[in-house]
Design an enzyme around this catalytic site. Structure first.
Site, PDB file in Angstrom:
ATOM      1  N   SER A   7      35.435  40.431  38.511  1.00 23.04           N
ATOM      2  CA  SER A   7      36.122  41.319  39.457  1.00 23.04           C
ATOM      3  C   SER A   7      36.081  42.744  38.933  1.00 23.04           C
ATOM      4  CB  SER A   7      37.577  40.879  39.649  1.00 23.04           C
ATOM      5  OG  SER A   7      38.249  41.884  40.378  1.00 23.04           O
ATOM      6  N   HIS A  32      32.534  40.257  42.050  1.00 21.87           N
ATOM      7  CA  HIS A  32      33.627  40.130  43.015  1.00 21.87           C
ATOM      8  C   HIS A  32      34.162  41.529  43.312  1.00 21.87           C
ATOM      9  CE1 HIS A  32      36.971  37.859  44.888  1.00 21.87           C
ATOM     10  NE2 HIS A  32      37.766  38.795  44.394  1.00 21.87           N
ATOM     11  N   ASP A  34      36.911  43.640  45.326  1.00 26.29           N
ATOM     12  CA  ASP A  34      38.213  43.535  45.993  1.00 26.29           C
ATOM     13  C   ASP A  34      38.433  44.722  46.919  1.00 26.29           C
ATOM     14  OD1 ASP A  34      39.457  41.130  44.937  1.00 26.29           O
ATOM     15  OD2 ASP A  34      39.339  42.127  42.998  1.00 26.29           O
ATOM     16  N   MET A  36      40.683  46.594  49.489  1.00 25.58           N
ATOM     17  CA  MET A  36      42.110  46.663  49.871  1.00 25.58           C
ATOM     18  C   MET A  36      42.347  47.877  50.753  1.00 25.58           C
ATOM     19  SD  MET A  36      43.974  45.728  46.281  1.00 25.58           S
ATOM     20  CE  MET A  36      43.275  44.564  45.109  1.00 25.58           C
ATOM     21  N   HIS A  65      35.849  40.461  48.866  1.00 28.58           N
ATOM     22  CA  HIS A  65      37.137  39.836  49.177  1.00 28.58           C
ATOM     23  C   HIS A  65      37.932  40.853  49.997  1.00 28.58           C
ATOM     24  CE1 HIS A  65      41.236  38.376  47.335  1.00 28.58           C
ATOM     25  NE2 HIS A  65      41.203  38.251  48.644  1.00 28.58           N
ATOM     26  N   MET A  67      40.827  42.238  51.597  1.00 28.38           N
ATOM     27  CA  MET A  67      42.289  42.265  51.721  1.00 28.38           C
ATOM     28  C   MET A  67      42.636  43.403  52.680  1.00 28.38           C
ATOM     29  SD  MET A  67      43.124  41.501  47.729  1.00 28.38           S
ATOM     30  CE  MET A  67      41.475  41.892  47.232  1.00 28.38           C
ATOM     31  N   MET A 136      43.918  31.832  46.373  1.00 29.65           N
ATOM     32  CA  MET A 136      44.594  32.859  45.572  1.00 29.65           C
ATOM     33  C   MET A 136      45.583  32.186  44.622  1.00 29.65           C
ATOM     34  SD  MET A 136      43.221  35.688  46.401  1.00 29.65           S
ATOM     35  CE  MET A 136      44.222  36.677  45.266  1.00 29.65           C
ATOM     36  N   GLY A 141      46.631  41.961  45.731  1.00 25.13           N
ATOM     37  CA  GLY A 141      46.968  43.374  45.726  1.00 25.13           C
ATOM     38  C   GLY A 141      46.755  44.062  44.388  1.00 25.13           C
ATOM     39  N   PHE A 142      46.877  43.313  43.313  1.00 26.30           N
ATOM     40  CA  PHE A 142      46.781  43.923  41.984  1.00 26.30           C
ATOM     41  C   PHE A 142      46.114  42.972  40.998  1.00 26.30           C
ATOM     42  CE2 PHE A 142      50.446  45.566  44.215  1.00 26.30           C
ATOM     43  CZ  PHE A 142      50.241  46.943  44.116  1.00 26.30           C
ATOM     44  N   GLY A 144      45.669  41.685  36.938  1.00 23.86           N
ATOM     45  CA  GLY A 144      46.552  41.521  35.782  1.00 23.86           C
ATOM     46  C   GLY A 144      47.853  40.796  36.033  1.00 23.86           C
ATOM     47  N   ASP A 174      41.164  32.895  42.343  1.00 25.01           N
ATOM     48  CA  ASP A 174      41.287  34.333  42.065  1.00 25.01           C
ATOM     49  C   ASP A 174      42.729  34.702  41.724  1.00 25.01           C
ATOM     50  OD1 ASP A 174      41.029  37.107  42.056  1.00 25.01           O
ATOM     51  OD2 ASP A 174      40.579  37.282  44.194  1.00 25.01           O
ATOM     52  N   GLY A 196      39.084  39.346  36.251  1.00 22.99           N
ATOM     53  CA  GLY A 196      38.970  40.789  36.067  1.00 22.99           C
ATOM     54  C   GLY A 196      39.489  41.204  34.711  1.00 22.99           C
TER      55      GLY A 196
END
Ligand code: DX5
Ligand code: ZN
Length: 225
Positions: A7, A32, A34, A36, A65, A67, A136, A141-142, A144, A174, A196
């Site tokens: 990611s 990947h 992301d 958003m 992906h 979002m 998921m 959204g974030f 870590g 993910d 990620g």
């Protein structure tokens, strides 16, 4: 086949091409991406220009992906930019079957994503169309965040449905997938592993990927390694 989908959300964006080269050397076989929109999730990231910039610098498939609130509006632009796979959230697609048809029509591999609170059974009717299902294991959204173990039962349930229905879609996971959580997700039945923050780290990226894949492959049944 067990695959690492790195990611890029956790990469150093000022050196994205170098970061991609490092994960590729470490064994990642998917990138990947992301996407958003600041509405479906409270964060903003990449659009088609970033996919277009990545396309010529790597041969790895680009796994987008989405979002976003209205993925239908972006299918053509991402396909044109060079996306290979597109996953859309079940929670925002009022006409999910039609959205998947559009993704296929634009030459991308179709996938559906389910949030932690969304049941697997909402996908039964579309499973035969899918290249993969993305489960998921955090709220999106974030990067870590901490892995949510409830994803394990959902992965196992999908693997059972795949067997019962005689299908061959893949199972991607993910969120919070790291060296200490990846064995469980592989044992449950996932084979596309998004990671990620467990991978990108200055000076350690390639080695992180190598070690991650070693742990994942050791946990896999012989036929999927
Ligand atoms: C979260 C994103 C993830 C994120 C995962 O909304 O969908 O792909 O990059 O990050 P880690 O691996 O750090 O949990
Ligand atoms: Zn993601």
């Amino acid at each position: 086949m067990i695959e690492l989908a790195a990611s890029i959300l956790a990469a150093d964006f000022a050196h994205l091409a170098d970061e991609v080269a490092l994960v590729e050397q470490g064994g990642a076989t998917i990138l990947h991406v992301d996407v958003m929109d600041g509405h479906f999730v409270p964060n903003i990231t990449f659009g088609p220009p970033v996919v277009k910039a990545l396309r010529p610098i790597t041969r790895l498939p680009l796994d987008c992906h989405m979002m976003v609130e209205d993925p239908d509006n972006f299918i053509a632009d991402f396909a044109e930019a060079g996306a290979d796979m597109m996953s859309v959230h079940q929670e925002v697609c009022r006409h999910l079957h039609r959205t998947l048809q559009q993704i296929i029509h634009h030459g991308m591999l179709p996938a559906v994503v389910i949030n932690p609170a969304t049941p697997v059974d909402t996908l039964v009717e579309v499973l035969p169309m899918l290249h993969h299902v993305l489960v998921m294991s955090v709220n999106p959204g974030f990067g870590g965040q901490k892995f949510l173990p409830l994803a394990l039962d959902k992965i196992a349930h999908l693997a059972e449905l795949r067997e019962e229905m005689g299908l061959n879609f893949r199972i991607e996971v993910d969120g919070g997938v790291a060296h200490d959580t990846v064995a469980q997700v592989v044992e449950a039945g996932a084979d596309m592993l998004v990671a990620g923050s467990a991978i990108f780290s200055p000076g350690k990226t390639e080695q992180n990927a190598v070690e991650f894949l070693k742990i994942a492959r050791a946990a896999a049944p012989a036929q999927v390694v």
